[in-house]
Design a protein around this motif. Structure first.
Motif, short mmCIF file in Angstrom:
data_model
loop_
_atom_site.label_atom_id
_atom_site.label_comp_id
_atom_site.label_asym_id
_atom_site.label_seq_id
_atom_site.Cartn_x
_atom_site.Cartn_y
_atom_site.Cartn_z
N SER A 1 -21.92 -20.18 59.69
CA SER A 1 -21.07 -19.64 60.75
C SER A 1 -19.67 -20.26 60.69
N GLY A 2 -18.67 -19.42 60.93
CA GLY A 2 -17.29 -19.92 60.91
C GLY A 2 -16.31 -18.79 60.67
N ARG A 3 -15.30 -19.06 59.87
CA ARG A 3 -14.23 -18.09 59.60
C ARG A 3 -14.35 -17.60 58.16
N ILE A 4 -14.11 -16.31 57.97
CA ILE A 4 -14.12 -15.72 56.63
C ILE A 4 -12.69 -15.52 56.16
N ALA A 5 -12.38 -16.07 55.01
CA ALA A 5 -11.04 -15.95 54.43
C ALA A 5 -11.01 -14.80 53.43
N VAL A 6 -9.82 -14.28 53.17
CA VAL A 6 -9.64 -13.18 52.23
C VAL A 6 -8.63 -13.60 51.16
N VAL B 1 -15.72 -16.47 51.67
CA VAL B 1 -14.47 -15.92 51.17
C VAL B 1 -14.73 -14.54 50.58
N VAL B 2 -13.93 -13.57 51.00
CA VAL B 2 -13.92 -12.26 50.36
C VAL B 2 -12.83 -12.29 49.28
N SER B 3 -13.23 -12.11 48.04
CA SER B 3 -12.27 -12.14 46.92
C SER B 3 -12.14 -10.74 46.35
N ILE B 4 -10.92 -10.30 46.15
CA ILE B 4 -10.65 -8.94 45.68
C ILE B 4 -10.07 -9.02 44.27
N GLY B 5 -10.76 -8.40 43.31
CA GLY B 5 -10.32 -8.43 41.92
C GLY B 5 -11.31 -9.17 41.04
N ASP B 6 -11.48 -8.71 39.81
CA ASP B 6 -12.46 -9.31 38.90
C ASP B 6 -12.14 -10.76 38.55
N ASP B 7 -10.92 -10.99 38.06
CA ASP B 7 -10.55 -12.35 37.67
C ASP B 7 -10.41 -13.25 38.89
N THR B 8 -9.90 -12.68 39.98
CA THR B 8 -9.79 -13.45 41.23
C THR B 8 -11.17 -13.90 41.69
#
Length: 342
Positions: A227-232, A251-258
């Motif tokens: 539980s807590g905060r989700i970063a992008v 963490v939500v990460s967008i992109g293959d290499d990212t």
């Protein structure tokens, strides 16, 4: 004598190979400053006492007190790339630079570095002492040379893979569409789009490199509380340390290499990721991730748009990571799971 100097440690390799212990035992630095995101991860895993700085090495040097000697510690993937890195840093610095290059076992004295200090450090380390001047190169047509490449490896500009090297020197130049390949590189259209998303890039000052960002696997930590905060993180893995804190549960990460880089760093921090990819990955780092992580591939469109759509559903903190992940997987029909570490 170099005692009491400040060492600017660049890249994870100086920690992964034990260079930092060898150099510290020989030079007895007063402080060690780590420059670079993956270098910070390697430094934290090593447990070696350091300060962390988000600036590139040349700016770290510029912000040192005027009386402080700057000692740059690096291990390039080849001696040529290591020397080129030192030349770039020295050309952008406002003082002489002492550059300890472990790949070639050389201490470079750049731009009028004190011969006595340079040679004494080289003697203590068993390295050669070499003196050079780092002139600021301004190739015709504002071209940028990225030296020390190995054909086939990815080439980065400001942390984004823009193509793959086909020669030891990759040369790019600006044009009306953003960037063009001059020689030694095959450009990747999607990478150029990502790079230029926030406007034109000054390639004369951009951070450029080639090859993997780390060769060693991550040390996977025990998972944090869910539980807590989700970063992008949207195609900018270099921002990861500024975006996560003790309250971050995922963490939500967008992109293959990212996603690959965020997974590696977050594994070390005990933070699971939800990676949104579209199968456009390069081999930039091993695919480590923490328990609780899920990596998906979009089945319609591209990761850019779908990732932001998914990120928009993140509830305000505090929220429960596992619940949000399950809800997202159940409600979206435009993604498929490619890795599930729950």
């Amino acid at each position: 004598m170099p005692e009491g100097c400040t060492i600017i440690a660049h890249g994870p390799e100086v920690f992964d190979t034990g260079d930092i212990e060898t150099v510290s035992a020989a030079l007895h630095p007063e402080e060690i400053i780590v420059a670079g995101v993956m270098a910070r991860t390697a430094a934290e895993e090593s447990g070696f006492p350091c300060w962390f700085n988000t600036r590139p090495p040349s700016l770290v040097i510029r912000h040192l007190p005027p009386e402080t000697d700057a000692w740059l510690l690096n291990r390039g993937k080849t001696p040529a790339s290591g020397e080129e890195f030192g030349r770039i840093v020295a050309s952008r610095s406002d003082r002489p630079v002492y550059h300890i290059e472990c790949s070639s076992r050389t201490v470079f004295g750049w731009n009028g570095a004190d011969p006595g200090l340079t040679e004494e450090a080289a003697r203590r380390l068993g390295f050669a002492a070499v003196f050079k001047t780092a002139d600021v190169r301004t190739p015709e047509g504002c071209m940028r040379e990225i030296r020390g490449c190995i054909p086939g490896e990815p080439v980065f500009v400001n942390g984004i893979v823009i193509g793959h090297a086909t020669a030891e020197i990759a040369v790019i130049a600006p044009d009306e569409e953003g960037l063009r390949a001059v020689s030694g590189i095959t450009l990747k259209a999607h990478g150029i789009e990502k790079l230029l998303r926030n406007g034109p890039v000054d390639i004369s000052r951009a951070w450029c490199k080639s090859g993997a960002v780390r060769s060693q696997g991550a040390q996977v930590a025990e998972r944090r509380a869910p539980s807590g905060r989700i970063a992008v993180i949207d195609h900018a893995a270099c921002d990861i340390y500024s975006q996560v804190d003790t309250d971050t549960c995922g963490v939500v990460s967008i992109g293959d290499d990212t996603t690959a880089v965020c997974g590696h760093i977050c594994a070390h921090l005990g933070i699971p990721i939800f990676g949104v990819t579209d199968g456009d990955a390069d081999t930039v780092v091993d695919h480590s991730c923490c328990r609780g992580s899920v990596i998906v591939e979009v089945t319609e469109g591209r990761d850019d748009e779908k990732g932001l759509e998914i990120a928009s559903t993140i509830p305000p903190a505090p929220c429960h990571w596992d619940c949000w992940v399950t809800d997202t997987l159940c409600t979206r029909r435009d993604i498929r799971i490619v890795r599930d570490a729950r």
